[in-house]
Design an enzyme around this catalytic site. Structure first.
Site: not given
Ligand code: OXD
Length: 309
Positions: A224, A272
């Site tokens: 994250r 992402h």
């Molecule tokens: C997850 C993401 O947590 O795609 O699956 O970030």
């Protein structure tokens, strides 16, 4: 059976079709603002709090992703006693392993530098890195971290891993807890972050911790954006302590056009995409868990709310 669905930014129809195949007799509906009607199960991605507020009949909330931080941020406002369930792997482990293996090999075999040379029209041999000193440290040894370690082991990288509580992963030198953290960092030429985001891990990649990596280290963050203090990384890349970084996640996504990372060639940015949720695999897994719950059996992947993952 009543199943309520919501996915921020995603199209609900393919999910509903998949859920319908798994449960032909179920009543399926997409959550809309103001819907407080009963439901047995909720299947969600980044739901608003209003959807998760106490709802008659609700037996479990299934998150269609690995990270549950977007749900747990609601803390005490979450419906008491309703389990939150994350995806166990559902095809994400192998994708994470592909992404991280690619990034590690790119740095190890110096492709990043050959790319720069090629654009400048330079034919120049660069001495390969020494594998013995190219240790990869994986922050987070859950399903995803272990899968990454398994993939990298094929290339004989020295591997270490860190987790909150002691773990034993074959072929990985395992460190645990606060007392093992510094030794783990000192030993990680490449640091891979795959931690869950919790109150304890937010900002864990900062000037102090990244400063403890060996000089010339590399960072790969597929967890994250909030794990990383972005200005600290930038300073460490610019002063050369960190050679380069590959980042898939950011504080603000999409990464704003004016963000300084865009101007830093030693920072590789991806949008992402390290591990996508695979709809079929995910619904198959969720359906199996719903059936188990209906039979009164325990299921894997129930989030421990105090631990945060
Ligand atoms: C997850 C993401 O947590 O795609 O699956 O970030």
């Amino acid at each position: 059976m009543r199943i309520l669905f919501y996915a921020e930014g995603g199209k609900p129809e393919p999910w509903l079709a998949e859920l319908k195949t798994a449960f032909p007799a179920a009543q399926l509906r997409v959550w809309q603002e103001g819907d407080n009607e009963p439901a047995d199960y909720a299947v969600v991605w980044k739901p608003p709090l209003a959807m998760l507020q106490p709802r008659a009949g609700l037996k479990a909330v299934f998150n269609v992703g690995a990270g549950v931080d977007a749900i747990l941020q609601f803390g005490d406002a979450l419906p008491a006693g309703v389990p939150i369930v994350r995806l166990d792997d559902a095809g994400m482990g192998v994708q994470m392993a592909e992404y991280v293996t690619h990034a590690v090999l790119r740095y190890f075999r110096r492709f990043d530098e050959f790319e720069v040379q090629a654009r400048a029209g330079q034919w120049r041999f660069l001495k390969p890195h020494d594998k013995e000193h190219f240790s990869v440290g994986i922050l987070g040894l859950g399903v995803l971290g272990s899968r990454i370690a398994q993939a990298l082991a094929h290339f004989d990288f020295p591997l270490s891993g860190w987790s909150r509580t002691p773990k034993n992963v074959p072929g990985v030198q395992c460190y645990a807890g606060q007392e093992g953290f510094d030794a783990f960092l000192h030993n990680s030429r490449v640091l891979v972050c795959v931690l869950p985001l919790t109150a304890e891990t937010g900002g864990i990649l900062n000037r102090v911790t990244l400063g403890r990596l060996p000089p010339g280290a590399y960072l790969i963050n597929v967890a994250r954006g909030a794990h990383l203090v972005e200005d600290d990384l930038l300073a460490l890349v610019q002063n050369g302590h960190i050679t380069a970084a590959t980042l898939d996640v950011f504080h603000e996504e999409p990464l704003p056009p004016a963000h300084p990372f865009w101007q830093e060639p030693r920072i590789t940015i991806t949008p992402h995409m390290a591990a996508l949720t695979l709809r079929e695999d995910s619904v198959r897994q969720i359906a199996g868990k719903i059936r188990a719950l209906e039979r009164g059996e325990p299921i894997a992947g129930v989030v421990d709310l105090t631990r945060g993952y």
